[in-house]
Design an enzyme around this catalytic site. Sequence first.
Site, short mmCIF file in Angstrom:
data_model
loop_
_atom_site.label_atom_id
_atom_site.label_comp_id
_atom_site.label_asym_id
_atom_site.label_seq_id
_atom_site.Cartn_x
_atom_site.Cartn_y
_atom_site.Cartn_z
N ASN A 1 22.94 73.41 33.55
CA ASN A 1 24.29 72.93 33.86
C ASN A 1 24.96 74.01 34.70
OD1 ASN A 1 26.91 72.05 33.93
ND2 ASN A 1 27.33 72.40 31.75
N TRP A 2 25.06 73.74 35.98
CA TRP A 2 25.60 74.77 36.88
C TRP A 2 27.11 74.97 36.70
CZ3 TRP A 2 23.03 73.37 42.27
CH2 TRP A 2 21.64 73.51 42.15
N LYS A 3 27.75 74.01 36.04
CA LYS A 3 29.22 74.04 35.93
C LYS A 3 29.83 74.12 37.33
CE LYS A 3 28.68 75.66 31.26
NZ LYS A 3 29.20 76.37 30.10
N HIS B 1 31.12 67.27 27.68
CA HIS B 1 30.91 68.71 27.56
C HIS B 1 32.17 69.34 26.96
CE1 HIS B 1 30.41 72.91 28.58
NE2 HIS B 1 29.11 72.67 28.62
N GLU C 1 33.85 71.76 27.70
CA GLU C 1 34.87 72.14 28.69
C GLU C 1 35.67 70.92 29.15
OE1 GLU C 1 32.08 74.29 31.11
OE2 GLU C 1 31.83 75.67 29.43
N GLU D 1 26.06 71.85 21.18
CA GLU D 1 26.57 73.09 21.76
C GLU D 1 27.75 73.60 20.93
OE1 GLU D 1 25.46 73.25 26.20
OE2 GLU D 1 27.42 72.33 26.03
N GLY E 1 28.78 80.55 26.72
CA GLY E 1 29.22 81.57 27.66
C GLY E 1 29.68 82.86 27.01
N SER F 1 24.55 80.04 25.34
CA SER F 1 23.96 81.37 25.56
C SER F 1 22.44 81.39 25.47
CB SER F 1 24.59 82.39 24.62
OG SER F 1 25.99 82.51 24.87
N GLY G 1 23.66 77.01 30.64
CA GLY G 1 24.74 77.25 31.59
C GLY G 1 24.45 78.46 32.44
N GLY G 2 25.08 79.58 32.11
CA GLY G 2 24.99 80.81 32.90
C GLY G 2 23.58 81.18 33.36
O1 G3H Z 1 26.17 73.30 29.22
C1 G3H Z 1 25.85 74.47 28.96
C2 G3H Z 1 26.53 75.19 27.91
O2 G3H Z 1 27.90 75.05 28.00
C3 G3H Z 1 26.04 76.57 27.68
O3 G3H Z 1 26.56 77.49 28.59
O4 G3H Z 1 24.50 78.86 28.62
O5 G3H Z 1 26.58 79.66 29.75
O6 G3H Z 1 26.44 79.58 27.25
P1 G3H Z 1 26.00 79.00 28.55
#
Ligand code: G3H
Length: 256
Positions: A10-12, A100, A102, A172, A178, A218, A239-240
């Site tokens: 998930n690139w956000k 999600h 967010e 999640e 994050g 994470s 994500g990150g």
């Molecule tokens: O969609 C992915 C999640 O929100 C996890 O994000 O891997 O940056 O903690 P993260």
Amino acid sequence: STRTPLMAGNWKMNLNHLEAIAHVQKLAFALTDKDHDAVEVAVLVPFTDLRSVQTLVDGDKLKIKYGAQDLSAHDSGAYTGEISGPMLAKLKCAFVAVGHSERRQYHAEDDEVCNAKVKAAFEHGITPILCVGEELEVREAGNAVPHTLAQVEGGLKGVPAEQAESVVIAYEPVWAIGTGKVCGADDAQEVCAAIRGKLAELYSQELADKVRIQYGGSVKSGNVAEIMAQADIDGALVGGASLDADEFVKIVRFRD
Ligand code: G3H
């Protein structure tokens, strides 16, 4: 299990359409047929990247799947700034994230909205990745499981078994997103097992056994193996760490 793991990046709100092309090219160069046979690989990209990613994936017949991070519950109309299921389907999106944390936090999406979006995705042949999970206060109060199960039930309300069997659920825990604080593998397994139990209760054990449940929060190459060793965890929503192509490839190769 017979479930094929799903590793989704998930690139956000990262990577413009030119950066997206470079990133997917790196993934395509590194990933082998053996990787793709073992694991389904997907990227959830910003709307503005979708056309570029589609052109690359289609043109080079890549096995990388792609999708969006949200969709409108509506098919068309006066919804300024929204993107619809039919638009995503036209771009051949395989997946779309729904609810999600967010989106729930910054866009006030509740279970009712998520439910409408899950239905919209299925209606247009796109697999929803329904994201669920508790905030820190909820976990500390000992309510992680009931909170998360209520989100699963709310998100799937009225969704028929023929569709629900292909849903992906991403567990999640919000406090692990994050933050570098990965949820303990045992704790993540406990909630994911409870999610599968809820699916069995809502539908059937047979259906529950088919559904892929991801963990997100994470995840990186250093902790993915332990997470993937859990019986009810069938993939990760990353994500990150998915923004670094080499790192994401290592996550896909969690068995190595
Ligand atoms: O969609 C992915 C999640 O929100 C996890 O994000 O891997 O940056 O903690 P993260």
